[in-house]
Write a protein that holds these residues in place. Structure first.
Motif, PDB file in Angstrom:
ATOM      1  N   UNK A   1       0.770  -1.202   0.054  1.00 24.99           N
ATOM      2  CA  UNK A   1       0.060  -0.158  -0.011  1.00 24.99           C
ATOM      3  C   UNK A   1       0.768   1.289  -0.151  1.00 24.99           C
ATOM      4  N   UNK A   2       2.134   1.339   0.662  1.00 24.12           N
ATOM      5  CA  UNK A   2       2.686   2.493   0.668  1.00 24.12           C
ATOM      6  C   UNK A   2       3.264   2.868  -0.820  1.00 24.12           C
ATOM      7  N   UNK A   3       3.719   1.690  -1.495  1.00 21.74           N
ATOM      8  CA  UNK A   3       4.523   2.167  -2.730  1.00 21.74           C
ATOM      9  C   UNK A   3       3.116   2.387  -3.758  1.00 21.74           C
ATOM     10  N   UNK A   4       2.083   1.574  -3.597  1.00 21.53           N
ATOM     11  CA  UNK A   4       0.802   1.907  -4.617  1.00 21.53           C
ATOM     12  C   UNK A   4       0.065   3.208  -4.278  1.00 21.53           C
ATOM     13  N   UNK A   5       0.041   3.621  -3.025  1.00 19.06           N
ATOM     14  CA  UNK A   5      -0.656   5.028  -2.858  1.00 19.06           C
ATOM     15  C   UNK A   5       0.194   6.247  -2.662  1.00 19.06           C
ATOM     16  N   UNK A   6       1.506   5.864  -2.385  1.00 18.50           N
ATOM     17  CA  UNK A   6       2.394   7.258  -1.777  1.00 18.50           C
ATOM     18  C   UNK A   6       3.608   7.296  -2.643  1.00 18.50           C
ATOM     19  N   UNK A   7       3.826   6.765  -3.700  1.00 15.09           N
ATOM     20  CA  UNK A   7       5.053   6.536  -4.378  1.00 15.09           C
ATOM     21  C   UNK A   7       5.409   8.029  -5.036  1.00 15.09           C
ATOM     22  N   UNK A   8       4.136   8.857  -4.917  1.00 17.51           N
ATOM     23  CA  UNK A   8       4.267  10.408  -5.913  1.00 17.51           C
ATOM     24  C   UNK A   8       5.161  11.160  -4.752  1.00 17.51           C
ATOM     25  N   UNK A   9       5.347  11.040  -3.404  1.00 19.82           N
ATOM     26  CA  UNK A   9       5.999  11.814  -2.580  1.00 19.82           C
ATOM     27  C   UNK A   9       7.397  11.586  -2.672  1.00 19.82           C
TER      28      UNK A   9
ATOM     29  N   UNK B   1      -3.864   8.592   6.891  1.00 21.85           N
ATOM     30  CA  UNK B   1      -5.003   8.147   5.961  1.00 21.85           C
ATOM     31  C   UNK B   1      -4.733   8.517   4.579  1.00 21.85           C
ATOM     32  N   UNK B   2      -4.760   7.585   3.672  1.00 22.54           N
ATOM     33  CA  UNK B   2      -5.027   8.078   2.328  1.00 22.54           C
ATOM     34  C   UNK B   2      -6.390   8.360   2.024  1.00 22.54           C
ATOM     35  N   UNK B   3      -6.533   9.603   1.694  1.00 26.55           N
ATOM     36  CA  UNK B   3      -7.990  10.006   1.556  1.00 26.55           C
ATOM     37  C   UNK B   3      -8.475  10.238  -0.110  1.00 26.55           C
ATOM     38  N   UNK B   4      -7.519   9.987  -0.738  1.00 29.67           N
ATOM     39  CA  UNK B   4      -7.729  10.142  -2.409  1.00 29.67           C
ATOM     40  C   UNK B   4      -6.276   9.966  -3.059  1.00 29.67           C
ATOM     41  N   UNK B   5      -6.496  10.174  -4.368  1.00 29.43           N
ATOM     42  CA  UNK B   5      -5.382  10.210  -5.230  1.00 29.43           C
ATOM     43  C   UNK B   5      -4.311  11.368  -4.885  1.00 29.43           C
ATOM     44  N   UNK B   6      -3.288  11.364  -4.310  1.00 29.65           N
ATOM     45  CA  UNK B   6      -2.402  12.430  -4.200  1.00 29.65           C
ATOM     46  C   UNK B   6      -3.107  13.286  -2.884  1.00 29.65           C
ATOM     47  N   UNK B   7      -3.637  12.526  -2.186  1.00 32.36           N
ATOM     48  CA  UNK B   7      -4.362  13.074  -0.850  1.00 32.36           C
ATOM     49  C   UNK B   7      -4.460  12.422   0.368  1.00 32.36           C
TER      50      UNK B   7
END
Length: 163
Positions: free
Chosen positions: A14-22, A105-111
């Motif tokens: 989940x970290x790579x899938x949802x937060x790689x943009x950071x 919490x991931x609240x959306x794409x890049x949010x």
């Protein structure tokens, strides 16, 4: 110390899938306030890298005085996903206030949203990077009240020379 099972480099990351943009270097500015009349402006740098087989984000942030260049704020954090709890967490450390373990919490794409309790209430930070810029706003919510009072505002842009 082994956190075997708590953090896994499995196919589902989940970290790579949802937060790689950071990941990368970010630069910008903002302000912070500890109450009425205490607003401090700063220039901000965020350096974010992978750790532990791309299952953890390591964040190093530094805020400096726009005029003197002197460091006014420095923090290091780690964001990870606990598979047992099915939840993200962030451990954040500052020189002046020690460390906190925050819900993330991931609240959306890049949010995303993260926060923690403090005496008299809670602190909430909301991140929105849907425009490409990373905009993060922080609020204090007094205990038992729905009102949120602005106490932090930062906008940083990715340094494309480090990609």
């Amino acid at each position: 110390m082994c956190a075997c099972g708590a953090i896994s480099a499995s196919a589902q990351n989940p970290v790579k899938e949802n937060l790689a943009w950071m990941v990368g270097d970010w630069n910008g500015s903002g302000w912070a306030s500890q109450g009425p009349g205490s607003k401090v402006n700063f220039n901000q740098k965020e350096h974010i890298i992978w750790g532990a087989g791309e299952t953890v984000l390591v964040i190093q942030g530094e805020g400096t005085d726009p005029e003197s260049g002197e460091t006014v704020f420095e923090a290091v954090g780690m964001i990870y996903y606990d598979i047992r709890e099915q939840a993200y967490h962030m451990h954040s450390f500052t020189a002046d206030q020690g460390g906190v373990i925050a819900d993330f919490k991931v609240t959306g794409d890049r949010q995303a949203e993260w926060g923690f309790d403090v005496p008299g209430g809670s602190v909430i930070y909301r991140i929105n990077a849907t425009s490409g810029d990373w905009v993060e706003k922080g609020y204090f919510r007094p205990k038992g009240m729905p009102q949120e009072y602005p106490m932090f505002d930062m906008t940083v842009v990715r340094d494309e020379t480090t990609d």
